[in-house]
Design a protein around this motif. Structure first.
Motif, PDB file in Angstrom:
ATOM      1  N   GLU A   1     -24.247 -26.950 -38.080  1.00 40.34           N
ATOM      2  CA  GLU A   1     -25.619 -27.456 -38.124  1.00 40.34           C
ATOM      3  C   GLU A   1     -25.939 -28.281 -36.877  1.00 40.34           C
ATOM      4  O   GLU A   1     -26.996 -28.113 -36.269  1.00 40.34           O
ATOM      5  CB  GLU A   1     -25.795 -28.311 -39.378  1.00 40.34           C
TER       6      GLU A   1
ATOM      7  N   GLN B   1     -25.529 -36.561 -40.725  1.00 34.96           N
ATOM      8  CA  GLN B   1     -24.193 -36.430 -40.155  1.00 34.96           C
ATOM      9  C   GLN B   1     -23.865 -37.583 -39.209  1.00 34.96           C
ATOM     10  O   GLN B   1     -23.213 -37.400 -38.189  1.00 34.96           O
ATOM     11  CB  GLN B   1     -24.082 -35.083 -39.410  1.00 34.96           C
TER      12      GLN B   1
ATOM     13  N   ALA C   1     -21.044 -28.815 -41.198  1.00 38.58           N
ATOM     14  CA  ALA C   1     -21.796 -29.866 -40.519  1.00 38.58           C
ATOM     15  C   ALA C   1     -21.807 -29.645 -39.010  1.00 38.58           C
ATOM     16  O   ALA C   1     -22.841 -29.836 -38.352  1.00 38.58           O
ATOM     17  CB  ALA C   1     -21.193 -31.228 -40.848  1.00 38.58           C
TER      18      ALA C   1
END
Length: 406
Positions: free
Chosen positions: A367, A332, A364
C-alpha cells in the motif's frame, strides 16, 4: 600482531576505513579478513562485510576462541546495521562470555551494548533497559560511551522522560567529542535535533498545533484527558489505558474526543468505527456494546453520555479533552517511522519489530509503495525496503512499544 595489522586496527578505531583497507586489502590471513570486514561495514558495504567476518571466524578455528568471539561480535553489529533481527542472541551472549573470560572487557562490553540496541530496535524496552543496566558504572571507551548514552537517551524518549534523555544526550555529545569519530558525532547531533522537532499534533476545531516532545510530555502529565492517536491510548495524569490492540474502542474514543464538547451521531460513529456507510440494527446493537466497553474502561476519567443524536464524552472534574495526532497521517505510522531511519529493512525484521505477521507487513508495504512512500531494492529473500528520511519532525512516538509512560 604485525605492524600492518596494528596500523589498520588503529585506523579503524579512528573511523578511517579507507586507511585501514590500504594496509590489508590484498591479504587473506584471518586477522586481515576480520579488519577488512570491519572496514567494509564502516563504508556501508554490509553484505560484503558479513561475508569477510564469517570467513575470518572460520579461518581462526576452534583453537583461537578469543579471535572467533571478536568476529562474532563484529558480525552481530553488521547484522543489526542490515536490520537482520531474526537470529538468536545466544551466539552473541556466548561470545561476550568468552571475551570476559579472556579479560577482553572492551569487546565484551561492545557485545552487551549490541544486545541492548537490538532489543531496543525490536521494541522490547524493559529487556533493553535491563541489558543496558549491566554496563552501568563500567569504564567504557569514548565511542562505546557515546553509543551507550545514545541508547539510554532513546529508551528515555520512548517513555517521554525528556530530562533524563537530555542528560544522556549531553554525555553522548561529550563522549563523541573525545572519540573524534565524525559519523558518531553526526548521530549525536541528529538525536539532539530531534528534541526540537514537532513530535505530534494537537487537533482542535478549526485547526491544529504542532507539539515538541517536551510539550507532549507536559500535556500527558497534566490533568487533561488525552486521547493519544500516536500511541493509541487514553490517559489522564498517571492513569493510562492502552487501546492499541482494541482498534474499535480507540476509534470510538478518537471520534468522541474530536467532537468534544459536542456529541457524535450514531451513524457517524458506526461509519468511523466499523468502516461501513450502511448501518443496520445489528451494527447499532454492536455500537451500544462497544460504547459500554469503552465507558467501563475510562470510567475513572470520563463518562460517555447518550444524547438524542448519539453519544458525547463528558470528562470528570472539569477536565479538558485533548486529541493528539501523529505528525504524519495514515494508518501505517509505525511502519513509516521504522523505515525513516534510513536503513534497509527486510519484511521479517519489520514484522518482528512491529509484533505483526509478515503477511500483514507485506500488505502494508504494498500500500505504501503504491503511494510512493517506500521503495523496494533486491528480490526474493534479498529484498529490502527503504523510505526517504522524514525531515521536519520526529517519529519517536510512533516507534513500537512506546506505549506506557515509565
Amino acid at each position: 600482531m604485525d605492524s600492518l595489522i596494528a596500523a589498520s586496527a588503529r585506523a579503524l578505531a579512528g573511523g578511517d576505513a579507507l586507511g585501514a583497507l590500504k594496509r590489508v586489502a590484498l591479504r587473506d590471513d584471518p586477522p586481515a579478513l576480520a579488519l577488512r570486514g570491519i572496514a567494509m561495514a564502516q563504508l556501508g558495504e554490509h553484505p560484503r562485510a558479513r561475508e569477510l567476518l564469517r570467513r575470518a571466524a572460520r579461518a581462526f578455528g576452534a583453537h583461537e576462541e578469543l579471535a572467533r568471539a571478536r568476529c562474532i561480535v563484529a558480525e552481530a553489529e553488521v547484522a543489526m546495521a542490515m536490520r537482520d533481527l531474526g537470529g538468536t542472541p545466544r551466539a552473541l551472549a556466548a561470545a561476550a562470555a568468552t571475551l570476559e573470560a579472556h579479560d577482553d572487557f572492551a569487546n565484551a562490553r561492545q557485545a552487551r551494548l549490541i544486545a541492548a540496541r537490538r532489543l531496543l530496535l525490536l521494541g522490547r524496552l524493559d529487556e533493553a533497559a535491563a541489558a543496558l543496566a549491566l554496563l552501568d558504572g563500567l569504564a567504557l571507551s569514548p565511542p562505546l560511551a557515546a553509543v551507550a548514552e545514545l541508547t539510554a537517551a532513546e529508551l528515555a524518549l520512548r517513555s517521554l522522560r525528556i530530562g533524563p534523555a537530555r542528560a544522556s544526550l549531553a554525555r553522548a555529545h561529550e563522549a563523541a567529542g573525545r572519540a573524534r569519530v565524525p559519523a558518531l558525532a553526526a548521530e549525536v547531533a541528529e538525536a539532539l535535533a530531534a528534541l526540537d522537532r514537532p513530535a505530534a499534533r494537537r487537533l482542535f476545531p478549526g485547526g491544529e498545533q504542532a507539539l515538541r516532545l517536551d510539550e507532549v510530555a507536559a500535556l500527558l502529565a497534566s490533568d487533561a484527558l488525552v486521547v493519544d492517536a500516536c500511541r493509541r491510548g487514553v490517559g489522564a495524569g498517571d492513569a493510562w489505558r492502552p487501546l492499541a490492540r482494541r482498534p474499535v474502542l480507540f476509534a470510538l474514543a478518537r471520534a468522541l474526543a474530536e467532537a468534544w464538547p459536542g456529541d457524535v451521531e450514531r451513524e457517524a460513529l458506526i461509519a468511523y468505527a466499523f468502516n461501513t456507510r450502511h448501518p443496520d440494527e445489528t451494527l447499532r446493537a454492536r455500537l451500544r456494546v462497544e460504547i459500554g466497553r469503552l465507558r467501563a474502561l475510562v470510567a475513572a476519567q470520563a463518562g460517555i453520555e447518550a444524547t438524542a443524536r448519539g453519544f458525547a464524552l463528558r470528562p470528570r472534574d472539569g477536565r479538558e479533552v485533548v486529541l493528539l495526532a501523529p505528525p504524519i497521517d495514515g494508518e501505517q505510522g509505525a511502519l513509516v517511522a521504522l523505515l525513516s531511519d534510513g536503513a534497509a529493512w527486510s519484511t521479517s525484521a519489520l514484522a518482528l519489530a512491529l509484533d505483526a505477521s509478515q503477511r500483514t507487513v507485506q500488505r502494508a508495504l504494498a500500500e505504501l509503495e503504491g503511494e510512493g512512500r517506500v521503495r523496494a531494492i533486491g528480490r526474493a529473500r534479498a529484498q529490502r525496503w527503504l523510505a526517504p528520511p522524514l525531515a521536519g519532525f520526529t517519529t519517536i512516538l510512533l516507534l513500537p512499544s512506546s506505549l506506557p509512560i515509565a
